[in-house]
Enzyme design. Structure first.
Site, short mmCIF file in Angstrom:
data_model
loop_
_atom_site.label_atom_id
_atom_site.label_comp_id
_atom_site.label_asym_id
_atom_site.label_seq_id
_atom_site.Cartn_x
_atom_site.Cartn_y
_atom_site.Cartn_z
N CYS A 129 0.84 -1.20 0.00
CA CYS A 129 0.00 0.00 0.00
C CYS A 129 0.87 1.25 0.00
O CYS A 129 1.46 1.61 1.03
CB CYS A 129 -0.92 0.00 1.22
SG CYS A 129 -1.98 1.47 1.34
N CYS A 184 -0.32 4.06 2.28
CA CYS A 184 -0.11 3.75 3.69
C CYS A 184 1.34 3.98 4.11
O CYS A 184 1.61 4.52 5.18
CB CYS A 184 -0.48 2.30 3.99
SG CYS A 184 -2.15 1.81 3.53
N ASP A 185 2.28 3.56 3.25
CA ASP A 185 3.67 3.46 3.68
C ASP A 185 4.66 4.30 2.89
O ASP A 185 5.86 4.31 3.22
CB ASP A 185 4.12 1.99 3.60
CG ASP A 185 3.30 1.08 4.50
OD1 ASP A 185 2.86 1.57 5.56
OD2 ASP A 185 3.10 -0.09 4.15
#
Length: 335
Positions: free
Chosen positions: A140, A143-144
């Site tokens: 993701c 997300c990261d």
């Protein structure tokens, strides 16, 4: 703690990610005493494999994925949700009472079911990927991506999602390699053009990742040329796997209508599925966004839809089912 026997619950929630636990919080606060089937091996969903979560509202300093899920569970239990660590092996969704059979053999019944089993990113299927997941291997970008500022990373895949992730990651990374098995992309023309025009992105054609190296953190990937079979190492510090996601729908095949994306069909912006009394929420209905916060919002919708459905049944004088009164709903004689 589960209850066995002929107790017919008001709602059973299958899944314990952000959608499932948010649905449980709302349902519990409505005194529906939800039963949450949390899984024996994947309790907490995909966030259990995520380290720092910095984009979930309310945590300005960020929060570890497992810590966030623990807090959600505690909040749901505080209001009266019951959590069972077991796996659903069979569903009977026909009729007024839905039957949920667990791997332990326990059978639970409820007037409604919320299906919130999420989705799973497709894996390359190599040892280094599993070993370094959450330590340089991610599924993701939104997300990261922030954690890879000024680092060289790779995106594996050739579709729209891979191009979108690669383009997004150029906001942070110093270099983004796109690793693709073929010599042309599957992505839409506009997504291809956008990625190809980005000076931070370099394409590595006709190549597949056969290993990810590193001791505690990613240091390189091993590539195999799909044309001549030669291998090489590419030093980098992160790998984003973007070869697709699969909604976890195996339990409801031929039981609920699915979309062309393989997700559970719901009616517009509601959580209502093709079967009355069955609702769905989270990534299992979302082929596009797949974020913790959107899943949580979807879980809210499901719980409210359940509440409205049960209220309508009560107003209509819900019939006695299999000789057992549904908690909180009058039987036919009392209507």
């Amino acid at each position: 703690m589960s209850e066995e026997g002929n107790v017919v619950r008001q709602v059973i929630i299958i899944g314990s990610g952000p959608a499932g636990y948010t649905a449980a919080i709302y349902a519990a606060r409505a005194n529906l005493e939800p039963l949450v089937i949390a899984s024996s091996v994947e309790a907490g969903g995909e966030l259990m494999n995520t380290t720092d979560v910095e984009n979930f509202p309310g945590f300005p300093e960020g929060i570890m994925g497992p810590d966030l899920m623990t807090k959600m569970q505690e909040q749901a239990e505080r209001f009266g949700a019951h959590v069972v660590y077991d796996d659903v092996v069979e569903l009977d969704l026909d009729g007024d009472v839905k039957t949920v059979t667990l791997g332990s053999g326990t059978v639970h019944e409820a007037a409604t079911v919320v299906f919130a089993t999420g989705s799973a990113p497709r894996k390359i299927g190599i040892e280094g990927e599993a070993r370094l997941s959450g330590h340089g291997v991610s599924y993701c970008a939104t997300c990261d991506g922030f954690f890879f500022r000024d680092r060289a990373i790779a995106v594996v895949g050739g579709g729209d999602s891979a191009m979108e992730e690669a383009t997004f990651l150029t906001k942070f990374a110093s270099k983004v390699y796109v690793i693709h098995r073929r010599d042309e992309l599957r992505a839409s023309k506009i997504m291809q053009e956008r990625a190809i025009a980005n000076e931070k992105i370099e394409f590595v054609w006709n190549s597949e990742v056969i290993d990810i190296l590193g001791d505690g953190a990613v240091t390189a990937i091993v590539l195999r040329n799909t044309v001549d079979g030669t291998t090489s190492e590419l030093p980098l510090e992160g790998v984003f796997v973007a070869i697709g996601n699969d909604p976890r729908t195996h339990l409801v095949h031929e039981k609920l209508d699915l979309t062309e994306h393989g997700t559970v069909w719901v009616d517009g912006r509601t959580s209502r599925t093709s079967v009355p009394g069955v609702f769905a929420a989270g990534d299992v209905i979302d082929p596009t966004y797949r974020q913790a916060v959107t899943a949580a919002g979807s879980g809210t919708v499901a719980a409210l839809d359940v509440e409205h459905y049960l209220a309508a049944r009560a107003d209509a004088g819900a019939p006695d089912v299999k000789g057992a009164e549904i908690d909180g709903l009058p039987d036919a004689d009392a209507a």
